[in-house]
Write a protein that holds these residues in place. Structure first.
Motif, PDB file in Angstrom:
ATOM      1  N   SER A  39       7.326 -16.039  46.642  1.00 34.47           N
ATOM      2  CA  SER A  39       7.854 -16.699  45.440  1.00 34.47           C
ATOM      3  C   SER A  39       7.803 -18.215  45.617  1.00 34.47           C
ATOM      4  O   SER A  39       8.164 -18.737  46.672  1.00 34.47           O
ATOM      5  CB  SER A  39       9.313 -16.305  45.186  1.00 34.47           C
ATOM      6  OG  SER A  39       9.430 -14.949  44.937  1.00 34.47           O
ATOM      7  N   TRP A  40       7.407 -18.903  44.568  1.00 32.95           N
ATOM      8  CA  TRP A  40       7.429 -20.369  44.579  1.00 32.95           C
ATOM      9  C   TRP A  40       8.821 -20.835  44.182  1.00 32.95           C
ATOM     10  O   TRP A  40       9.443 -20.254  43.293  1.00 32.95           O
ATOM     11  CB  TRP A  40       6.387 -20.930  43.609  1.00 32.95           C
ATOM     12  CG  TRP A  40       4.994 -20.842  44.166  1.00 32.95           C
ATOM     13  CD1 TRP A  40       4.105 -19.832  43.971  1.00 32.95           C
ATOM     14  CD2 TRP A  40       4.354 -21.792  45.008  1.00 32.95           C
ATOM     15  NE1 TRP A  40       2.943 -20.104  44.646  1.00 32.95           N
ATOM     16  CE2 TRP A  40       3.063 -21.301  45.288  1.00 32.95           C
ATOM     17  CE3 TRP A  40       4.741 -23.020  45.563  1.00 32.95           C
ATOM     18  CZ2 TRP A  40       2.167 -21.987  46.093  1.00 32.95           C
ATOM     19  CZ3 TRP A  40       3.839 -23.702  46.353  1.00 32.95           C
ATOM     20  CH2 TRP A  40       2.576 -23.196  46.617  1.00 32.95           C
TER      21      TRP A  40
ATOM     22  N   ASP B 159       7.614 -21.195  38.428  1.00 33.73           N
ATOM     23  CA  ASP B 159       6.342 -20.527  38.161  1.00 33.73           C
ATOM     24  C   ASP B 159       5.356 -20.772  39.296  1.00 33.73           C
ATOM     25  O   ASP B 159       5.508 -21.703  40.088  1.00 33.73           O
ATOM     26  CB  ASP B 159       5.747 -21.044  36.845  1.00 33.73           C
ATOM     27  CG  ASP B 159       6.562 -20.603  35.637  1.00 33.73           C
ATOM     28  OD1 ASP B 159       7.249 -19.564  35.732  1.00 33.73           O
ATOM     29  OD2 ASP B 159       6.524 -21.303  34.607  1.00 33.73           O
ATOM     30  N   TYR B 160       4.304 -19.967  39.314  1.00 28.56           N
ATOM     31  CA  TYR B 160       3.252 -20.065  40.327  1.00 28.56           C
ATOM     32  C   TYR B 160       2.690 -21.483  40.388  1.00 28.56           C
ATOM     33  O   TYR B 160       2.468 -22.124  39.362  1.00 28.56           O
ATOM     34  CB  TYR B 160       2.140 -19.060  39.992  1.00 28.56           C
ATOM     35  CG  TYR B 160       0.959 -19.143  40.911  1.00 28.56           C
ATOM     36  CD1 TYR B 160       0.963 -18.474  42.127  1.00 28.56           C
ATOM     37  CD2 TYR B 160      -0.159 -19.911  40.563  1.00 28.56           C
ATOM     38  CE1 TYR B 160      -0.121 -18.554  42.990  1.00 28.56           C
ATOM     39  CE2 TYR B 160      -1.242 -20.002  41.429  1.00 28.56           C
ATOM     40  CZ  TYR B 160      -1.218 -19.325  42.637  1.00 28.56           C
ATOM     41  OH  TYR B 160      -2.284 -19.425  43.490  1.00 28.56           O
TER      42      TYR B 160
ATOM     43  N   GLU C 104      -4.259 -17.368  47.679  1.00 29.85           N
ATOM     44  CA  GLU C 104      -4.305 -15.917  47.491  1.00 29.85           C
ATOM     45  C   GLU C 104      -5.718 -15.450  47.820  1.00 29.85           C
ATOM     46  O   GLU C 104      -6.698 -16.055  47.366  1.00 29.85           O
ATOM     47  CB  GLU C 104      -3.934 -15.553  46.052  1.00 29.85           C
ATOM     48  CG  GLU C 104      -2.465 -15.761  45.753  1.00 29.85           C
ATOM     49  CD  GLU C 104      -2.057 -15.250  44.376  1.00 29.85           C
ATOM     50  OE1 GLU C 104      -2.914 -14.726  43.632  1.00 29.85           O
ATOM     51  OE2 GLU C 104      -0.870 -15.370  44.052  1.00 29.85           O
TER      52      GLU C 104
END
Length: 196
Positions: free
Chosen positions: A106-107, A128-129, A137
């Motif tokens: 998680s960011w 959010d990402y 990734e």
């Protein structure tokens, strides 16, 4: 603001049935005191504004940083946040604005107080990402080593992340560019594995 604060104090003392202290009575007699000020001021908003600013007076430096959750503490009472190569933060569970521990991968946005070279995490909020050259990734086939660890592409995977996975299995993963404590050099390390 002083008049409004004193009026609020008197209001609280009256609600609780407490006797006003002599020093408060003395302040009420001052020429500057105006009891009507409390109705002209959004007292709660003023206090909230001052409270939000209070942290900057309690520490040398206050900043917001972005990072990714890279592990949970073994005790289950905290977690580690990867910010950058050589920059990791540790936080207790209670500092996370959410239920339980944040998920690995998680960011988060982190409020950090720095004082005489030491950093303390004050708040952690999920965001959010984000994109980063040092957090990537990937997806590829898993290469298991007989010693229990593995690799995906060029990234090392610790044994505890490999439960239930087989050699050659297609997986997705999140890797970070991190210091290898054994070698003393930087390399890619997987923090989360997702079955492909």
């Amino acid at each position: 603001m002083a008049s409004a604060s004193l009026s609020k104090l008197i209001e609280i003392y009256n609600e609780k049935g407490w006797a006003l202290k002599p020093e408060h009575e003395e302040l009420v007699q001052q020429t500057w005191f105006d009891a009507s000020c409390i109705s002209d001021l959004d007292f709660k908003a003023e206090i909230k504004f001052l409270a939000n600013k209070s942290l900057q007076y309690a520490t040398e430096k206050l900043e917001m940083v972005t990072g990714i959750i890279d592990s949970h503490h073994r005790s289950g009472k905290g977690f580690s946040i990867y910010v950058d190569l050589g920059n990791k933060l540790s936080a207790r569970k209670g500092l996370f604005y959410g239920k339980g521990l944040p998920d690995i991968g998680s960011w988060v946005e982190v409020k950090v107080a720095s004082d005489q070279g030491e950093s303390d995490v004050l708040e952690v909020h999920k965001i959010d990402y984000q994109t980063s050259e040092k957090v990537v990734e990937i997806e590829d086939d898993l290469k298991l080593n007989p010693k229990g660890f593995g690799f995906v592409s060029d990234a090392f995977i610790a044994p505890y992340l490999l439960n239930g996975l087989n050699d050659g299995e297609f997986i997705k993963a999140i890797k970070i560019w991190d210091n290898d404590p054994k070698k003393g050099t930087a390399s890619w390390r997987v923090i989360k594995v997702i079955k492909g």
